[in-house]
Write a protein that holds these residues in place. Structure first.
Motif, PDB file in Angstrom:
ATOM      1  N   ALA A   1      58.150  -4.508  70.586  1.00  0.00           N
ATOM      2  CA  ALA A   1      57.857  -3.380  69.699  1.00  0.00           C
ATOM      3  C   ALA A   1      57.218  -3.915  68.427  1.00  0.00           C
ATOM      4  O   ALA A   1      57.622  -4.962  67.918  1.00  0.00           O
ATOM      5  CB  ALA A   1      59.147  -2.641  69.355  1.00  0.00           C
ATOM      6  N   PRO A   2      56.210  -3.219  67.922  1.00  0.00           N
ATOM      7  CA  PRO A   2      55.603  -3.698  66.681  1.00  0.00           C
ATOM      8  C   PRO A   2      56.594  -3.624  65.518  1.00  0.00           C
ATOM      9  O   PRO A   2      57.374  -2.674  65.430  1.00  0.00           O
ATOM     10  CB  PRO A   2      54.424  -2.763  66.457  1.00  0.00           C
ATOM     11  N   PRO A   3      56.584  -4.620  64.633  1.00  0.00           N
ATOM     12  CA  PRO A   3      57.449  -4.561  63.460  1.00  0.00           C
ATOM     13  C   PRO A   3      57.070  -3.359  62.591  1.00  0.00           C
ATOM     14  O   PRO A   3      55.961  -2.838  62.705  1.00  0.00           O
ATOM     15  CB  PRO A   3      57.178  -5.875  62.734  1.00  0.00           C
ATOM     16  N   PRO A   4      57.967  -2.899  61.711  1.00  0.00           N
ATOM     17  CA  PRO A   4      57.697  -1.705  60.900  1.00  0.00           C
ATOM     18  C   PRO A   4      56.382  -1.750  60.119  1.00  0.00           C
ATOM     19  O   PRO A   4      55.660  -0.750  60.084  1.00  0.00           O
ATOM     20  CB  PRO A   4      58.897  -1.644  59.953  1.00  0.00           C
ATOM     21  N   ALA A   5      56.032  -2.883  59.523  1.00  0.00           N
ATOM     22  CA  ALA A   5      54.781  -2.971  58.759  1.00  0.00           C
ATOM     23  C   ALA A   5      53.572  -2.762  59.664  1.00  0.00           C
ATOM     24  O   ALA A   5      52.587  -2.124  59.271  1.00  0.00           O
ATOM     25  CB  ALA A   5      54.688  -4.323  58.054  1.00  0.00           C
ATOM     26  N   ILE A   6      53.649  -3.277  60.874  1.00  0.00           N
ATOM     27  CA  ILE A   6      52.547  -3.119  61.831  1.00  0.00           C
ATOM     28  C   ILE A   6      52.491  -1.681  62.341  1.00  0.00           C
ATOM     29  O   ILE A   6      51.412  -1.099  62.467  1.00  0.00           O
ATOM     30  CB  ILE A   6      52.681  -4.125  62.987  1.00  0.00           C
TER      31      ILE A   6
END
Length: 191
Positions: A61-66
């Protein structure tokens, strides 16, 4: 016509005196004054890990910033990507950002042939460098710009992509005020 613009400031150094940051600010100011909707993505302030395997790229899963950056890119009609030329290429942080952003299902659909998922968006790539811009374009073939266009933006379906090369940024030959005015004009046009 109002455009939705995502500005990707690809300078890894958060020092706001960097010329790339000033160019991004000038573009954003011109765009906002013309009534365009602007989202800013400043890589120097983003915290995200490097991808180290295909499994992380395809299944993680993409990190929150991404994820937040993907939302801004998804909402945009036009992308503006700014970076300084480092060792003849994009800075490593910008490459790592694109690896995170271009995950299957967001920028590129999986299948026998990659499927471009960001069609309908245009882009402008703005690159600063210490050498003369014409020398980089004609002797080196502007290879980092070509690679970014062909291997990331075109693969994701982003077209047309225009570029602006700004050379001699560390010398008196570079009229920084003129370039800031040009960025403001490009921003107001949404180009």
């Amino acid at each position: 016509m109002t455009r939705h613009i995502a500005i990707i400031d690809g300078h890894p150094d958060p020092d706001r005196t960097r010329f790339i940051h000033a160019l991004a600010d000038a573009y954003a100011a011109g765009a906002e004054e013309a009534g365009h909707d602007v989202a800013r993505i400043d890589l120097s302030t983003l915290d995200f890990p490097l991808l180290r395997s295909r499994a992380q790229w395809t299944n993680g899963a993409p990190p929150p910033a991404i994820a937040k950056a993907q939302a801004a890119i998804s909402a945009a009609d036009h992308l503006v990507i700014l970076y300084p030329l480092w060792l003849g290429d994009v800075p490593a942080l910008l490459k790592a950002f694109f690896e995170q952003i271009a995950r299957p299902g967001f920028a590129i659909g999986e299948g026998r042939m990659p499927k471009p998922l960001l069609k309908g968006k245009s882009a402008r790539v703005i690159v600063t460098m210490g050498m003369p811009a014409f020398f980089y374009r004609f002797y080196y073939g502007a290879h980092s710009v070509k690679s970014l266009k062909r291997n990331i933006l075109k693969l994701a379906g982003i077209a047309p992509v225009h570029d602006t090369l700004i050379g001699n940024v560390e010398s008196e030959d570079c009229d920084r005020a003129d370039w800031l005015d040009r960025m403001g004009a490009l921003g107001s046009e949404g180009a």
